[in-house]
Design an enzyme around this catalytic site. Structure first.
Site, mmCIF file in Angstrom:
data_model
loop_
_atom_site.group_PDB
_atom_site.id
_atom_site.type_symbol
_atom_site.label_atom_id
_atom_site.label_comp_id
_atom_site.label_asym_id
_atom_site.label_seq_id
_atom_site.Cartn_x
_atom_site.Cartn_y
_atom_site.Cartn_z
ATOM 1 N N CYS A 1 -3.287 37.278 -15.234
ATOM 2 C CA CYS A 1 -4.178 38.197 -14.554
ATOM 3 C C CYS A 1 -5.151 38.761 -15.576
ATOM 4 O O CYS A 1 -4.956 38.657 -16.770
ATOM 5 C CB CYS A 1 -3.382 39.348 -13.954
ATOM 6 S SG CYS A 1 -2.037 38.782 -12.911
ATOM 7 N N ARG B 1 -9.224 34.468 -15.059
ATOM 8 C CA ARG B 1 -7.790 34.603 -15.372
ATOM 9 C C ARG B 1 -6.945 34.666 -14.111
ATOM 10 O O ARG B 1 -5.723 34.641 -14.165
ATOM 11 C CB ARG B 1 -7.559 35.851 -16.224
ATOM 12 C CG ARG B 1 -8.241 35.836 -17.582
ATOM 13 C CD ARG B 1 -8.028 37.138 -18.324
ATOM 14 N NE ARG B 1 -6.634 37.329 -18.675
ATOM 15 C CZ ARG B 1 -6.103 36.938 -19.835
ATOM 16 N NH1 ARG B 1 -6.871 36.365 -20.735
ATOM 17 N NH2 ARG B 1 -4.834 37.120 -20.081
ATOM 18 N N TRP C 1 -3.396 36.829 -10.352
ATOM 19 C CA TRP C 1 -2.946 35.484 -9.980
ATOM 20 C C TRP C 1 -1.516 35.675 -9.531
ATOM 21 O O TRP C 1 -0.630 35.966 -10.322
ATOM 22 C CB TRP C 1 -3.035 34.538 -11.159
ATOM 23 C CG TRP C 1 -2.701 33.115 -10.801
ATOM 24 C CD1 TRP C 1 -3.303 32.342 -9.837
ATOM 25 C CD2 TRP C 1 -1.681 32.300 -11.370
ATOM 26 N NE1 TRP C 1 -2.715 31.100 -9.781
ATOM 27 C CE2 TRP C 1 -1.725 31.046 -10.708
ATOM 28 C CE3 TRP C 1 -0.741 32.482 -12.369
ATOM 29 C CZ2 TRP C 1 -0.845 30.002 -11.020
ATOM 30 C CZ3 TRP C 1 0.115 31.450 -12.676
ATOM 31 C CH2 TRP C 1 0.061 30.236 -11.997
ATOM 32 N N ASN D 1 0.264 42.473 -15.892
ATOM 33 C CA ASN D 1 0.138 41.030 -16.024
ATOM 34 C C ASN D 1 1.492 40.540 -16.511
ATOM 35 O O ASN D 1 2.030 41.043 -17.493
ATOM 36 C CB ASN D 1 -0.947 40.685 -17.052
ATOM 37 C CG ASN D 1 -1.086 39.174 -17.225
ATOM 38 O OD1 ASN D 1 -0.575 38.408 -16.412
ATOM 39 N ND2 ASN D 1 -1.764 38.774 -18.286
ATOM 40 N N GLY D 2 2.094 39.571 -15.805
ATOM 41 C CA GLY D 2 3.380 39.020 -16.239
ATOM 42 C C GLY D 2 4.386 39.035 -15.099
ATOM 43 O O GLY D 2 4.031 39.091 -13.925
ATOM 44 N N GLU E 1 -5.666 12.111 -18.855
ATOM 45 C CA GLU E 1 -6.545 13.290 -18.817
ATOM 46 C C GLU E 1 -7.673 13.083 -17.813
ATOM 47 O O GLU E 1 -8.027 14.004 -17.065
ATOM 48 C CB GLU E 1 -7.096 13.559 -20.224
ATOM 49 C CG GLU E 1 -8.161 14.617 -20.314
ATOM 50 C CD GLU E 1 -7.701 16.007 -19.854
ATOM 51 O OE1 GLU E 1 -6.500 16.187 -19.594
ATOM 52 O OE2 GLU E 1 -8.576 16.888 -19.726
ATOM 53 N N LYS F 1 -8.314 15.676 -14.609
ATOM 54 C CA LYS F 1 -9.593 16.349 -14.313
ATOM 55 C C LYS F 1 -9.990 16.127 -12.865
ATOM 56 O O LYS F 1 -10.400 17.041 -12.154
ATOM 57 C CB LYS F 1 -10.676 15.814 -15.257
ATOM 58 C CG LYS F 1 -10.501 16.230 -16.702
ATOM 59 C CD LYS F 1 -10.922 17.635 -16.951
ATOM 60 C CE LYS F 1 -9.976 18.730 -17.309
ATOM 61 N NZ LYS F 1 -8.732 18.680 -17.869
ATOM 62 N N HIS G 1 4.258 -3.707 -13.383
ATOM 63 C CA HIS G 1 5.660 -3.352 -13.085
ATOM 64 C C HIS G 1 5.772 -2.482 -11.836
ATOM 65 O O HIS G 1 6.719 -1.730 -11.668
ATOM 66 C CB HIS G 1 6.276 -2.639 -14.302
ATOM 67 C CG HIS G 1 6.304 -3.500 -15.519
ATOM 68 N ND1 HIS G 1 7.129 -4.593 -15.660
ATOM 69 C CD2 HIS G 1 5.525 -3.477 -16.633
ATOM 70 C CE1 HIS G 1 6.911 -5.179 -16.814
ATOM 71 N NE2 HIS G 1 5.939 -4.527 -17.438
HETATM 72 C C1 AGP Z 1 -6.100 21.566 -17.875
HETATM 73 O O1 AGP Z 1 -7.398 21.270 -17.369
HETATM 74 C C2 AGP Z 1 -5.379 22.612 -17.071
HETATM 75 N N1 AGP Z 1 -6.157 23.804 -16.946
HETATM 76 C C3 AGP Z 1 -3.964 22.870 -17.566
HETATM 77 O O2 AGP Z 1 -3.276 21.639 -17.515
HETATM 78 C C4 AGP Z 1 -3.836 23.418 -19.009
HETATM 79 O O3 AGP Z 1 -4.225 22.436 -19.931
HETATM 80 C C5 AGP Z 1 -2.369 23.791 -19.247
HETATM 81 O O4 AGP Z 1 -2.015 24.809 -18.325
HETATM 82 C C6 AGP Z 1 -2.096 24.281 -20.679
HETATM 83 O O5 AGP Z 1 -2.835 25.451 -20.919
HETATM 84 P P1 AGP Z 1 -2.904 25.966 -22.453
HETATM 85 O O6 AGP Z 1 -3.598 24.910 -23.257
HETATM 86 O O7 AGP Z 1 -3.679 27.254 -22.390
HETATM 87 O O8 AGP Z 1 -1.492 26.176 -22.928
#
Ligand code: AGP
Length: 614
Positions: free
Chosen positions: A2, A27, A75, A101-102, A484, A488, A507
């Site tokens: 958050c 955030r 969040w 936050n947490g 990756e 995305k 496979h």
């Molecule tokens: C990647 O595009 C995502 N936002 C997510 O997978 C992110 O890489 C992952 O949550 C790790 O976050 P960090 O690098 O802040 O630890």
């Protein structure tokens, strides 16, 4: 994760807080809220959804003018993202407003206690427990700082708490455990926030808060203690991010801006890594060379994109250092009873430095006696603070939820670590290290070449915008690039996409291939081994089954022409460095498809920038 901000000072506190929340909305954006203290009365407004909903509410029901306020973008973890669960939470006796936050893990038992003492709960959140307990404490005559320390000693889990008391018109009290909190020190005004972006337009002087600390803030100063009340010194530092660096700078999305920032981000990550003797040096490496020489296993732990950067790094580290290198999903690592000894080096990769899964993996490894090196983009974040050494990527703020410059700078930093280990352990001579560094230093310009030729990718995105499923193939370091590229597309275009090792298709997954199915293939440079030719064979396999092949290959390599429906040429680079180039077209493709589909590219559904809950 958050966004939190608190302000006390001569300005209009509502304006400062709302503007700060806007800069932290990435955030988390399930809800937003603000509380002000004016003439001894707390007033709060809070709304589900994005910040604009709260701003509309404030127009309909304005708050009284105030010079003390706290705010929050959420969040959701506990409790649905609705108005009543939005922060701030107020104690039922009207004394306390609080944002959090947490996760408070023992909130159920504490809620029962608070209710037995007369608190009346309105929400289903864990946060409200802290507000109610604080309200009971101050109502019993305990001053706010002592009350905060008292409840923090009882809370379990992860929390940044920021609270104000109706009886104290000039004070904010905040506390942190396993969650970010930074103090902004102004002239006659003070800020507390999750992120410096919330206040850097007012001050660049910040104070890093440590674990299990409470800060008491007035407009003229601050005081930091531990949870027992013993004074401690915060760590002051100067914030060198410009406000513009945290704004979009003319791009439509933060993500697109950050894709185009990669040449500079990679360059800045590589800067200043040599000493006068042309030896590699790494900031804050607090691990003795003798310990590094004893390392007999490396384990990389990370999540998501950072995990894929770790997969790329594995090939380089094993090749350069001749040490076994495992790469683990952080949330799996500590539950598989891993074999970790004092001769294990744990490498953690995290853009935010606050990812709970990764943080818990770090703690687990340290409990087993391992040394920990953090690769992180956020100065002063929890993970580097809890590591033995850190290599900061210098990518600047990454605001877009989809990580882009985070990924390429993580690879660059991981390569620096691999070369440093090879240098310390003598598995590479100085001139060999220098040769790799020279090629690494040439990569920003080559990334820029890719960015200067995005027309083909934009046209491809236009043609494929309605596709329902895309595959990505690669071998060796091209395989994590394929993963990756798929991630995305999943996270911002909401399309089904999967990355596979190219050799694995036969496979089973090749059964997925249908007529005209788009399949991206990353082809390694032609070299000593069969890698290149085997990928060409894999392209033929899928083309024979009707796939629409989009092949990423180094310029001048015409061997792919008979099998590729589209060819994306990349500047020449050695096998291990090609990921820094091959990833970029895939980032642009995903960003463009998502834009064409009308999605919120920077704040994709269901996601937050950093996941600070397990
Ligand atoms: C990647 O595009 C995502 N936002 C997510 O997978 C992110 O890489 C992952 O949550 C790790 O976050 P960090 O690098 O802040 O630890």
């Amino acid at each position: 994760m958050c966004g939190i901000i608190g302000y006390v000072g001569p300005r209009n506190a509502e304006t400062v807080v709302i503007d700060g929340l806007r800069r932290m909305e990435y955030r988390g954006y399930d809800s937003a809220g603000i509380a002000v203290l004016s003439d001894g009365v707390l007033s709060a407004r809070k709304k589900a959804g994005k910040l604009i909903n709260l701003e509309t509410e404030l127009e309909v029901e304005p708050l009284p003018s105030a010079q003390l306020a706290i705010g929050h973008t959420r969040w959701a973890t506990h409790g649905a993202p609705n108005d009543v669960n939005a922060h701030p939470h107020l104690s039922s006796n009207g004394r306390i407003a609080l944002v959090h936050n947490g996760i408070i893990e023992n909130f159920a038992e504490l809620r029962a206690e608070a209710e037995s003492r007369g608190a009346v709960f309105r929400s289903e959140t864990d946060t409200e427990v802290a507000a109610q307990l604080l309200g009971l404490e101050v109502a019993d005559g305990t001053e706010l700082g002592d009350a905060m320390r008292a409840i923090c000693r009882r809370l379990e889990g992860a929390f940044t708490l920021v609270a104000i008391d109706a009886a104290e018109p000039d004070r904010i009290v905040a506390a942190r455990r396993n969650s970010p909190l930074v103090v902004g020190v102004g002239e006659g005004e003070m800020f507390v926030a999750s992120d410096v972006a919330a206040f850097i337009e007012f001050t660049r002087e910040a104070v890093e808060m440590g674990q299990d600390e409470v800060v008491e803030v007035t407009r003229d100063g601050f005081r930091v203690t531990d949870f027992a009340g013993h004074e401690v010194q915060g760590k002051p530092y100067h914030v060198d991010w410009d406000l513009s660096a945290a704004e979009k700078g003319g791009y439509d999305w933060f993500m697109r801006k950050e894709i185009y920032e990669q040449p500079k981000a990679v360059q800045d990550t590589l800067l200043g890594r040599y000493n006068a003797k042309r030896e590699l040096t790494l900031d804050e490496i607090r691990i003795a060379d003798s310990d590094l020489k004893r390392v007999d296993k490396i384990i990389v732990v990370a999540c998501g994109t950072a995990f894929y950067a770790g997969l790329v790094a594995k090939y380089a580290i094993e090749h350069w250092c001749r040490i076994p290198c495992e790469v683990e999903i952080a949330s799996e690592f500590r539950y598989r009873d891993p074999i970790v000894t004092p001769n294990t080096l744990l490498v953690t990769i995290s853009q935010s430095g606050e990812t709970a899964d990764t943080l818990m993996a770090v703690r687990h490894a340290r409990e087993q006696g391992a040394k920990v090196v953090a690769i992180c983009n956020t100065n002063g974040a929890t993970i580097p603070r809890e590591s033995d050494a850190v290599i900061y990527t210098h990518a600047g703020p990454e605001i877009g939820v989809a990580s882009t410059k985070g990924f390429t700078t993580q690879i660059a930093a991981a390569y620096l670590l691999g070369l440093y280990l090879a240098q310390v352990r003598g598995t590479k001579f100085g001139d060999e290290v220098a040769a790799v560094m020279a090629e690494l230093e040439s990569m920003p310009a080559k990334i820029q070449q890719v960015l200067d030729n995005t027309g083909q990718i934009h046209a491809l995105a236009q043609r494929l915008r309605d596709t329902k499923s895309v595959l990505f193939l690669g071998r060796h370091v091209g395989y994590p690039v394929a993963l990756e590229g798929a991630l995305k597309l999943k996270e911002i275009a909401y399309l089904h996409a999967e990355g596979f090792p190219a050799g694995e298709l036969k496979h089973g997954p090749i059964a997925l291939v249908e007529q005209d199915m788009p399949i991206f293939v990353v082809v390694p440079p032609r070299g000593r081994d069969q890698l290149h030719d085997k990928v060409i064979s894999n392209i033929q396999e899928v083309r024979a089954r009707g796939a629409h092949t989009i092949v990423l290959v180094e310029e001048g390599d015409t061997t792919v022409e008979p099998y590729a429906d589209e060819i994306v040429y990349l500047p020449k680079a050695s096998t291990l460095l090609q990921p820094l180039l091959a990833t970029v077209p895939l980032q642009i493709f995903a960003c463009q498809v998502a834009t064409l589909l009308g999605h919120d590219v920077d704040q994709p559904r269901n996601l937050a920038k950093s996941v600070t809950v397990e």
